[in-house]
Each structure stands twice: as structure tokens, then as C-alpha cells.
Design a protein around this motif. Sequence first.
Motif, PDB file in Angstrom:
ATOM      1  N   ALA A   1      -0.619   6.246 -13.875  1.00  0.00           N
ATOM      2  CA  ALA A   1       0.843   6.108 -13.885  1.00  0.00           C
ATOM      3  C   ALA A   1       1.310   5.417 -15.172  1.00  0.00           C
ATOM      4  CB  ALA A   1       1.312   5.333 -12.656  1.00  0.00           C
ATOM      5  N   ALA A   2       0.574   4.413 -15.585  1.00  0.00           N
ATOM      6  CA  ALA A   2       0.930   3.717 -16.823  1.00  0.00           C
ATOM      7  C   ALA A   2       0.834   4.667 -18.017  1.00  0.00           C
ATOM      8  CB  ALA A   2       0.038   2.501 -17.025  1.00  0.00           C
ATOM      9  N   LEU A   3      -0.233   5.457 -18.072  1.00  0.00           N
ATOM     10  CA  LEU A   3      -0.368   6.419 -19.173  1.00  0.00           C
ATOM     11  C   LEU A   3       0.785   7.412 -19.180  1.00  0.00           C
ATOM     12  CD1 LEU A   3      -4.202   7.165 -19.143  1.00  0.00           C
ATOM     13  CD2 LEU A   3      -2.902   6.087 -20.996  1.00  0.00           C
ATOM     14  N   GLN A   4       1.162   7.917 -18.011  1.00  0.00           N
ATOM     15  CA  GLN A   4       2.267   8.875 -17.945  1.00  0.00           C
ATOM     16  C   GLN A   4       3.587   8.219 -18.356  1.00  0.00           C
ATOM     17  OE1 GLN A   4       2.178  12.141 -17.804  1.00  0.00           O
ATOM     18  NE2 GLN A   4      -0.036  11.979 -17.665  1.00  0.00           N
ATOM     19  N   ALA A   5       3.768   6.953 -18.029  1.00  0.00           N
ATOM     20  CA  ALA A   5       4.972   6.237 -18.457  1.00  0.00           C
ATOM     21  C   ALA A   5       5.013   6.116 -19.978  1.00  0.00           C
ATOM     22  CB  ALA A   5       5.033   4.856 -17.801  1.00  0.00           C
ATOM     23  N   TRP A   6       3.860   5.868 -20.590  1.00  0.00           N
ATOM     24  CA  TRP A   6       3.794   5.800 -22.056  1.00  0.00           C
ATOM     25  C   TRP A   6       4.085   7.168 -22.668  1.00  0.00           C
ATOM     26  CZ3 TRP A   6       4.453   1.497 -24.336  1.00  0.00           C
ATOM     27  CH2 TRP A   6       3.952   0.296 -23.803  1.00  0.00           C
ATOM     28  N   VAL A   7       3.580   8.230 -22.052  1.00  0.00           N
ATOM     29  CA  VAL A   7       3.868   9.582 -22.541  1.00  0.00           C
ATOM     30  C   VAL A   7       5.375   9.820 -22.515  1.00  0.00           C
ATOM     31  CG1 VAL A   7       3.609  12.053 -22.063  1.00  0.00           C
ATOM     32  CG2 VAL A   7       1.614  10.555 -21.896  1.00  0.00           C
ATOM     33  N   ALA A   8       6.007   9.493 -21.403  1.00  0.00           N
ATOM     34  CA  ALA A   8       7.452   9.698 -21.259  1.00  0.00           C
ATOM     35  C   ALA A   8       8.232   8.883 -22.290  1.00  0.00           C
ATOM     36  CB  ALA A   8       7.901   9.343 -19.840  1.00  0.00           C
ATOM     37  N   GLU A   9       7.810   7.654 -22.503  1.00  0.00           N
ATOM     38  CA  GLU A   9       8.473   6.791 -23.481  1.00  0.00           C
ATOM     39  C   GLU A   9       8.357   7.389 -24.880  1.00  0.00           C
ATOM     40  OE1 GLU A   9       7.867   2.277 -24.962  1.00  0.00           O
ATOM     41  OE2 GLU A   9       7.958   2.513 -22.785  1.00  0.00           O
ATOM     42  N   ALA A  10       7.180   7.882 -25.213  1.00  0.00           N
ATOM     43  CA  ALA A  10       6.971   8.490 -26.537  1.00  0.00           C
ATOM     44  C   ALA A  10       7.778   9.772 -26.678  1.00  0.00           C
ATOM     45  CB  ALA A  10       5.489   8.757 -26.763  1.00  0.00           C
ATOM     46  N   ARG A  11       7.793  10.592 -25.633  1.00  0.00           N
ATOM     47  CA  ARG A  11       8.581  11.840 -25.676  1.00  0.00           C
ATOM     48  C   ARG A  11      10.072  11.550 -25.823  1.00  0.00           C
ATOM     49  NH1 ARG A  11       5.275  15.156 -21.074  1.00  0.00           N
ATOM     50  NH2 ARG A  11       3.648  15.930 -22.472  1.00  0.00           N
ATOM     51  N   GLY A  12      10.505  10.438 -25.284  1.00  0.00           N
ATOM     52  CA  GLY A  12      11.912  10.057 -25.378  1.00  0.00           C
ATOM     53  C   GLY A  12      12.266   9.369 -26.684  1.00  0.00           C
ATOM     54  N   GLY A  13      11.276   9.173 -27.547  1.00  0.00           N
ATOM     55  CA  GLY A  13      11.534   8.544 -28.838  1.00  0.00           C
ATOM     56  C   GLY A  13      11.790   7.056 -28.756  1.00  0.00           C
ATOM     57  N   GLN A  14      11.361   6.438 -27.661  1.00  0.00           N
ATOM     58  CA  GLN A  14      11.610   5.013 -27.444  1.00  0.00           C
ATOM     59  C   GLN A  14      10.305   4.221 -27.337  1.00  0.00           C
ATOM     60  OE1 GLN A  14      14.760   3.789 -27.489  1.00  0.00           O
ATOM     61  NE2 GLN A  14      15.332   5.894 -27.988  1.00  0.00           N
ATOM     62  N   LEU A  15       9.285   4.649 -28.036  1.00  0.00           N
ATOM     63  CA  LEU A  15       7.960   4.061 -27.881  1.00  0.00           C
ATOM     64  C   LEU A  15       7.897   2.646 -28.456  1.00  0.00           C
ATOM     65  CD1 LEU A  15       5.124   4.649 -26.840  1.00  0.00           C
ATOM     66  CD2 LEU A  15       4.551   5.521 -29.105  1.00  0.00           C
ATOM     67  N   ASP A  16       7.468   1.723 -27.615  1.00  0.00           N
ATOM     68  CA  ASP A  16       7.228   0.339 -28.033  1.00  0.00           C
ATOM     69  C   ASP A  16       5.775   0.286 -28.512  1.00  0.00           C
ATOM     70  OD1 ASP A  16       6.667  -2.376 -28.272  1.00  0.00           O
ATOM     71  OD2 ASP A  16       7.750  -2.913 -26.430  1.00  0.00           O
TER      72      ASP A  16
END
Length: 132
Positions: free
Chosen positions: A88-103
Motif C-alpha cells: 500500500a505504501a509503494l502504491q501511495a508513492w506511485v500515485a504521488e509521483a504520477r500526480g507530480g507531488q513527489l516528496d
Amino acid sequence: MGNLSLWCPSFSVRNARVDEQHIELMAMSDELLAWLGRSRVPDHDLAHLLQEIASLNASHTRLEAELLARNQCPTLAQHQRLAAQGAAALQAWVAEARGGQLDRPALAVFLGAWMVNHLIETDLPVRDYLHE
């Protein structure tokens, strides 16, 4: 931004397929960490590599669950719960990166802890149940 190249024989769970997947996940995480340190790598490229890591992790999780179930591991449910949290954490990071909001710094911290914790705290204690 860091390096996970820490594989050593003491991390082995004495199953070549599982060990190979651990090594590959660590190598892919190392690559992602290197990319995170480069400001010119766009988030969508990072999302692609993150998705590859998530996909390999899903295969890895299925293999481990199959072996643990077949060998009647008493902590199978706990192992599966921890694996689901990691997925779930990995998928959340994928979504964040796809949204251009990657921390990026936070992702680097996550990656640094994720594989090491998976190996040391999750898999090594059950390695006697990870045989073919």
C-alpha cells in the motif's frame, strides 16, 4: 541520496528464488535512490520505476505467502499484514509521483527503511518456513 547495496550472506533466507528477488528489489531501490538525487528526472519517470518495484514486490509477496502457507508458518497472517502495508505504501508513492507531488526526501527515507526492515524484521525470523 543514499545507497541500499548492503546485501550480504547473513540476509539470505536460504531460498535462492526469494533471495534473488530481495537482491533485485534492493538493486531497483538503489537505482531509484540515485534518480531521486537528480533534480532533472521528472516525477513521471520516477513513477514508472516505482511501479516496477511495486510489481516485483507483489510477485515477491505472493511467492513468500505461498511458501509460508505451504510450510505452515505460524506467523503467516502477520507476515501478510506487513506485506500489505508495504504494498500500500509503494502504491501511495506511485500515485504521488504520477500526480507530480513527489516528496523525494521522504521517499528516500522510506526506501532506506523498507527493504532492510522487510529482510531483517519480517523475513529472517521466518526463513525456516521459506523453503521450497
